[in-house]
Structures are given as C-alpha cells and as structure tokens.
Design an enzyme around this catalytic site. Structure first.
Site, short mmCIF file in Angstrom:
data_model
loop_
_atom_site.label_atom_id
_atom_site.label_comp_id
_atom_site.label_asym_id
_atom_site.label_seq_id
_atom_site.Cartn_x
_atom_site.Cartn_y
_atom_site.Cartn_z
N THR A 15 0.89 -2.09 -2.93
CA THR A 15 0.11 -1.04 -3.61
C THR A 15 0.96 -0.18 -4.52
O THR A 15 0.51 0.27 -5.57
CB THR A 15 -0.61 -0.17 -2.54
OG1 THR A 15 -1.56 -1.01 -1.88
CG2 THR A 15 -1.33 1.01 -3.14
N SER A 57 1.20 -7.54 0.32
CA SER A 57 2.07 -7.87 1.46
C SER A 57 1.44 -8.78 2.51
O SER A 57 2.18 -9.44 3.25
CB SER A 57 2.66 -6.60 2.08
OG SER A 57 1.74 -5.96 2.91
N THR A 89 2.44 -2.02 2.22
CA THR A 89 2.60 -1.37 3.52
C THR A 89 1.96 -2.14 4.68
O THR A 89 2.27 -1.89 5.84
CB THR A 89 1.98 0.04 3.49
OG1 THR A 89 0.60 -0.07 3.14
CG2 THR A 89 2.69 0.94 2.50
N ASP A 90 1.06 -3.10 4.36
CA ASP A 90 0.33 -3.78 5.44
C ASP A 90 1.27 -4.49 6.42
O ASP A 90 0.99 -4.55 7.62
CB ASP A 90 -0.65 -4.81 4.87
CG ASP A 90 -1.87 -4.17 4.23
OD1 ASP A 90 -2.06 -2.95 4.39
OD2 ASP A 90 -2.64 -4.90 3.57
N1 LIG Z 1 -0.74 0.12 0.87
C1 LIG Z 1 -0.48 -1.18 0.65
O1 LIG Z 1 0.56 -1.50 0.14
C2 LIG Z 1 -1.51 -2.15 1.12
C3 LIG Z 1 -1.54 -3.46 0.39
N2 LIG Z 1 -2.71 -4.20 0.81
C4 LIG Z 1 -0.31 -4.31 0.67
O2 LIG Z 1 0.17 -4.31 1.76
O3 LIG Z 1 0.11 -5.02 -0.22
#
Ligand SMILES: NC(=O)C[C@H](N)C(=O)O
Length: 332
Positions: A15, A57, A89-90
């Site tokens: 993200t 991710s 972050t996932d």
């Molecule tokens: N906040 C994020 O980065 C979530 C995103 N779906 C990822 O992990 O790529």
C-alpha cells in the site's frame, strides 16, 4: 571520508507504493523508491535504492524472501550499515520473521509499510518510511535483528502482528510491547531482543509446503487427511492453551508420526500450555502424542520457522529443540 550512515533501501510494493489503477480508484502497487523518497524531507544519509519487487504483499512467497535475504546480505557485504525494506503490511509479520531468523550479523533490517495509500487523506507511508530511516541509521539499532517500524513504534520481528485490518495503529506485539519508539525523529530504545543464531536457507525453501490449520468449534476434521497429504509439515492453531476437538486426536497423532506437527494457539497471544489440562484433545494429550510445542510463537511465525527448518532437512529432535528455544521469547 563520510561518517554518514550508509543505508540501503529495498522496495517490494504494498500500500505504501500503491496508486489508483483506474478511474474507480482501486489501488495497485506502482510507485518506486524514487517516488517514495520524494515524499520525505532531505535525509542526512548515504542512500542506495533497489526496486526489488512490485507486489501486493499477499503475493510475496518464499522464493521472493530467499532472494530478498540474499540481496540484503550482498548489500551488507558491500558496506551498508542499515537496511530499510518497504512492503505491504498484510504479510510483514511473516517476512520480517523470516529475515530475522535467516540473516546473521549486527546490521539492522528495518521493515515498514503503510495502512493508508498515498491518495488517501493522511497517508502514513511517508511518516513510517522516515521513522524507519531514523531507526536504520541509529547505531543503537545494531544487533536488533529485523524490526518493523510503524506508527512511530519499533516492534521486534519475533513479536509483531498486524492486529487490525485498517487502523494506522494496526501493529502490536501481543506477547511483549514495542521495543522502542521514535520521538522527535530519534530512536528511544526500551529493550533489546535476545539475538538468534541464523538458520540456514535451503534451496528447498521454494518447494516446501507447510500447512496451517485452525481449530474451530464443531469441526469434524474430515477434510484434514487429504489436506495433510500435500504438506511436509503442519501447524495446528489450537483453541486457547493448545486444544482441539477430541475426535481429531487419532489423526493428529498419526500425522505427527509421519511429519512434524507443531501446536500453537489460535489466540496468537500467550503460550501453549504444557501441564494444565488432561482431557482428550488437551495440550498434554497432544504433546504426549508427538506434537511439538510452539510456546509463545503465534501460528504464523511458527509456520515460517517450521518451513525454514523442514526445508533445511532438520530432524525432529532439532526442530523440537529450536521451537523450544524460540518459543520462550525472552528479552534481556
Ligand atoms: N496496507 C497494506 O500494505 C495492505 C496491502 N494489501 C498489502 O499488504 O500489500
């Protein structure tokens, strides 16, 4: 000569690097390191950047992580004094633990990301990246291993969880606390995690398959046997202190004879017990049938650790010893 910190930044997408792909506004990873750095004030560091992957991710796999670890080791050999990794972050709680367990030495590896993408009001990516740079550049961070910096908090890779799907305060360390904070652009370090000996990364990392199963109320587990056949090891995320419905016990006992089966808690907070409950399907029952205790390691970190160990050909005694050591998670 310069005594500025020499940082290396690797971007993997997520993200923090997303932007709208269509007029409808849904975002996908697109931004590179130069785009991310353009949002920060001028930095007093020597910085090299590598656009390493451009992925959401959930699409990061062990092949990417093995390549990332190799690249980081190369950057360290070339003189980097700190590493910053941006990713989604996932799955950061898993990738950070993988790097923490397989890269040795004192150079800090600082991972960060964002919960709000750059086109949302108040995106947290620039602040998180800036804080990650502060940590990676600080000599106090030497020897910390891999950490995750989000929301001005420093979390050790061995503890960190993404505990909320949207909040900018999503990252917590349920079995501990942040090991530090970033205050007025400086690192305030509260504690240092005990260092680990790095584990080997085998070429078999990419072909190893570790399954994870969460205990659920009333689950008859009939689907478990065919599922388990396709795995080289299993993590059972049991209820509470490490419990499953009693009817699963014979199958789990049979599986534990054939392959490593690790018992963690689906609460992802607190340890698996060892000597409290004695009913069929309790922690005592399962451990006595050969399941390996994950201790304080949550199921996701237990799965990463089991993946590394199984791919490297570790035998049951070695796996049990390393889980015993890793599950205690003490801080000095
Ligand atoms: N906040 C994020 O980065 C979530 C995103 N779906 C990822 O992990 O790529």
């Amino acid at each position: 000569m310069t005594d500025k910190p020499k940082l290396s930044m690797l971007t993997l997408g997520g993200t923090i690097a997303m932007t709208a792909a269509s007029a409808q506004g849904a975002v996908v990873p697109k931004l590179d390191a130069a785009d991310l750095l353009a949002t920060l004030p001028e930095l007093e560091i020597d910085l090299v950047t590598h656009d390493f992957r451009q992925l959401p991710s959930p699409d990061i796999g062990f092949t990417d992580l093995a390549a990332l670890a190799e690249k980081i080791e190369q950057e360290i050999a070339d003189g980097a004094t700190g590493i910053v990794v941006t990713q989604g972050t996932d799955t950061i709680e898993e990738s950070s633990y993988f790097l923490d367990r397989t890269i040795g030495g004192d150079v800090p590896i600082v991972m960060t990301g964002a919960m709000r993408h750059p086109q949302q009001a108040g995106p947290d990516g620039p602040a998180n990246l800036s804080a990650a740079m502060v940590v990676a550049a600080d000599p106090q961070a030497r020897g910390l291993g891999t950490v995750v910096v989000m929301s001005d908090e420093v979390h050790a890779a061995r503890y960190v969880r993404k505990s909320h799907s949207t909040s900018t305060g999503a990252f917590t360390s349920p079995n501990a606390a942040p090991i530090g904070h970033i205050v007025e652009q400086e690192l305030v370090l509260l504690s240092r995690p005990r260092p680990y000996e790095p584990l080997p990364r085998s070429p078999r990392l990419t072909e190893t398959s570790i399954g994870m199963v969460h205990a659920a109320l009333g689950d008859d587990g009939d689907w478990l046997r065919p599922f388990a056949e396709h795995t080289d090891g299993l993590v059972i995320a049991g209820f509470g202190g490490g419990h499953v419905p009693s009817r699963l016990v014979p199958l789990l006992a049979e599986l534990a004879e054939a392959k490593p089966v690790v018992l963690a808690s689906r609460t992802s907070s607190g340890p698996v017990l060892t000597r409290t409950y004695g009913y069929p399907g309790s922690e005592q029952d399962l451990l006595s049938r050969g399941l390996i205790n994950a201790g304080f390691l949550d199921p996701f970190k237990a799965r990463v650790l089991l993946h590394v160990l199984v791919s490297a050909g570790a035998d049951r005694a070695e796996i049990t010893r390393i889980f015993h050591d890793s599950g205690e998670i003490s801080v000095s």
